[in-house]
Write an enzyme that holds these catalytic residues in place. Sequence first.
Site, PDB file in Angstrom:
ATOM      1  N   HIS A  15       3.043  -0.102  -2.928  1.00 49.26           N
ATOM      2  CA  HIS A  15       3.462  -1.356  -2.758  1.00 49.26           C
ATOM      3  C   HIS A  15       4.865  -1.666  -2.567  1.00 49.26           C
ATOM      4  O   HIS A  15       5.559  -2.504  -3.570  1.00 49.26           O
ATOM      5  CB  HIS A  15       2.856  -2.161  -3.904  1.00 49.26           C
TER       6      HIS A  15
ATOM      7  N   GLN B  80      -7.638  -4.033   2.467  1.00 47.65           N
ATOM      8  CA  GLN B  80      -7.747  -3.113   1.442  1.00 47.65           C
ATOM      9  C   GLN B  80      -8.655  -3.831   0.738  1.00 47.65           C
ATOM     10  O   GLN B  80      -8.497  -4.687   0.010  1.00 47.65           O
ATOM     11  CB  GLN B  80      -6.257  -2.705   0.719  1.00 47.65           C
TER      12      GLN B  80
ATOM     13  N   ASP C  35     -11.467   1.959  -3.192  1.00 45.11           N
ATOM     14  CA  ASP C  35      -9.854   1.604  -2.898  1.00 45.11           C
ATOM     15  C   ASP C  35      -9.663   2.035  -1.486  1.00 45.11           C
ATOM     16  O   ASP C  35      -8.827   3.275  -1.431  1.00 45.11           O
ATOM     17  CB  ASP C  35      -9.282   2.437  -4.052  1.00 45.11           C
TER      18      ASP C  35
ATOM     19  N   HIS D 208      -2.113  -9.869  -3.842  1.00 45.70           N
ATOM     20  CA  HIS D 208      -2.899  -9.008  -4.593  1.00 45.70           C
ATOM     21  C   HIS D 208      -3.824  -9.811  -5.764  1.00 45.70           C
ATOM     22  O   HIS D 208      -3.724  -9.170  -6.531  1.00 45.70           O
ATOM     23  CB  HIS D 208      -2.028  -7.877  -5.267  1.00 45.70           C
ATOM     24  N   SER D 209      -4.515 -10.575  -5.103  1.00 45.04           N
ATOM     25  CA  SER D 209      -5.195 -11.290  -6.212  1.00 45.04           C
ATOM     26  C   SER D 209      -6.651 -10.729  -6.283  1.00 45.04           C
ATOM     27  O   SER D 209      -7.087 -10.073  -5.354  1.00 45.04           O
ATOM     28  CB  SER D 209      -5.726 -12.889  -5.527  1.00 45.04           C
ATOM     29  N   TYR D 210      -7.088 -10.410  -7.630  1.00 41.91           N
ATOM     30  CA  TYR D 210      -8.201 -10.066  -8.149  1.00 41.91           C
ATOM     31  C   TYR D 210      -9.323 -11.223  -8.286  1.00 41.91           C
ATOM     32  O   TYR D 210      -8.988 -12.226  -8.867  1.00 41.91           O
ATOM     33  CB  TYR D 210      -8.381  -9.481  -9.267  1.00 41.91           C
TER      34      TYR D 210
ATOM     35  N   ASN E 298       0.784  -1.230  -0.024  1.00 41.39           N
ATOM     36  CA  ASN E 298       0.038  -0.131  -0.022  1.00 41.39           C
ATOM     37  C   ASN E 298       0.889   1.363  -0.072  1.00 41.39           C
ATOM     38  O   ASN E 298       2.240   1.357  -0.308  1.00 41.39           O
ATOM     39  CB  ASN E 298      -1.029   0.003   1.300  1.00 41.39           C
ATOM     40  N   ARG E 299       0.190   2.293   0.168  1.00 38.09           N
ATOM     41  CA  ARG E 299       1.074   3.610   0.141  1.00 38.09           C
ATOM     42  C   ARG E 299       1.665   4.047   1.344  1.00 38.09           C
ATOM     43  O   ARG E 299       1.096   4.044   2.543  1.00 38.09           O
ATOM     44  CB  ARG E 299      -0.006   4.671  -0.243  1.00 38.09           C
TER      45      ARG E 299
ATOM     46  N   GLU F 162      -7.100  -7.387  -0.165  1.00 42.89           N
ATOM     47  CA  GLU F 162      -5.872  -7.742   0.388  1.00 42.89           C
ATOM     48  C   GLU F 162      -5.620  -7.388   1.736  1.00 42.89           C
ATOM     49  O   GLU F 162      -6.031  -6.208   2.374  1.00 42.89           O
ATOM     50  CB  GLU F 162      -5.063  -6.383  -0.392  1.00 42.89           C
TER      51      GLU F 162
END
Length: 346
Positions: free
Chosen positions: A106, A285, A247, A175-177, A79-80, A311
Site C-alpha cells: 500500500h 482486490q 485476499d 480501502h473501505s470495508y 497493494n504489494r 478495492e
Amino acid sequence: MSVDCRIFDRLPDGREVKAYTITNDIISVEVIDFGATVRCLFVPDKHARMKDIVFGYDTVKPYINDGKYFGKTIGQCCNRIKNGEFTLNGKSYQLEKNENGKTCLHGADEYCNKLWQSEKLNDYAVKMSYISPDGEKGFPGNVKTEAIFSIDGNVFKIEYKAVSDKDTIINLTNHSYFNLNGYNHSDICNHIMSVCARKYLPTDENNVPTGEIESVENTPFDFRIAKPIGEAIESDFEQIKKCNGIDHNFCLRQKCRDMNVPAIILAEGKSGIKMSVYTDQTGIQIYTGNFLDGTGKNSSSISKYSGVAIEAQGYPDAINNPDFPQVIVKSGEEYSSTTKFVFETM
Ligand code: BGC
C-alpha cells in the site's frame, strides 16, 4: 443536497482534521481529510432505516498507521510490490519495504497517513488533494493527486486523478470495508456476492502474485454466479487456506470495466441492502478481513470476517509482471480511475 464541514479532530502536532458530510435524500457519506478517508456511509435498508455500512474510527488517533486502512485512500501504488523494487526506463527503484521487511504494501503507507488539502466543490462533492514529493518512500516523481468524493441519488462515486513530473507507477484505490448489515454487525459470511471475473491471481507465501493468471473455474474464487462469501472462505483450497480467507485480485472481464456492467454485486438478506460496484479499473482486490481484530466506531468490535474490503485497482505488482495490464504513468500524462457504489434494496 448539502455538504457540511466540521472539525473532526486534531493530529498530535495540532493540525486540524476536517470531516465533510455529503447528504442527499437517499444516502449520506462522511469523508475526513486525513488519508482522504471514507469514515461513514449511510444507506437505507429495506425498512427505510439508515445503516452505516463501512468501518471507521471515532477519532483520528487510531487512523494513524492503523495497518487496517479503514476507508483510506491508498497510493502511490496500492497493494504489494515484490521485494519493494522495480525497474522503469532501465533505472531501478528501491521502495520502503513496510511489510515484514519483505514487500512494499500500500505504497508504504504514504498517502493514507497524510493530511490532504480539502474543499467543498459544490452541494454534492468534496475534493481532496495531496502532492507526493519525488522519491518519497522510493517512488519516482512529484505526483499531484486528487480524490473527488460525490453522491448522486443512490450512487456514491470516488474519482482519482494524478499527474507526475517523471515517468512513474500509479495505482490508487479506496480501502473501505463493507458490512451491509451495518459496521457493528456479525460477519460477512452470509453476504451474497457475484464478481464479473473468469480469472484471478494466485499469490505466493508473501501474498504477492506469482505471475500466473488462473481460471476461477472449479475453485472457490468462482463468483460468476452469486454465492455466499462464507462458502469460499470455508473451503480448504490451498490459496484460501494460506490467506485465512480471500485476499486476491480478481481480473475483471473487459465488459465490466466500462462503468456500465457491475464488477461486483454484494447483497445481504437481513438488511435487504444490495450494493453494485462499477469501475474502470482492470482488477478488484477482495479482502475478507482475514486478520481483523480490535475496535471501531462506537466501541464496535471488529474481528475476522467482520467486513469485506472491495478495492478496485490495477493488478498488484504489475510493474514486475510484464504480462499484466500496466500501471506505468508517463511524465505529464493524466492517470484517472473511477469507481461507483450503487445502493438498492431487495
Ligand atoms: C491486503 C491484505 C492486507 C490488508 C491490510 C489488503 O488490501 O490485500 O493483504 O492484510 O489490506 O488490512
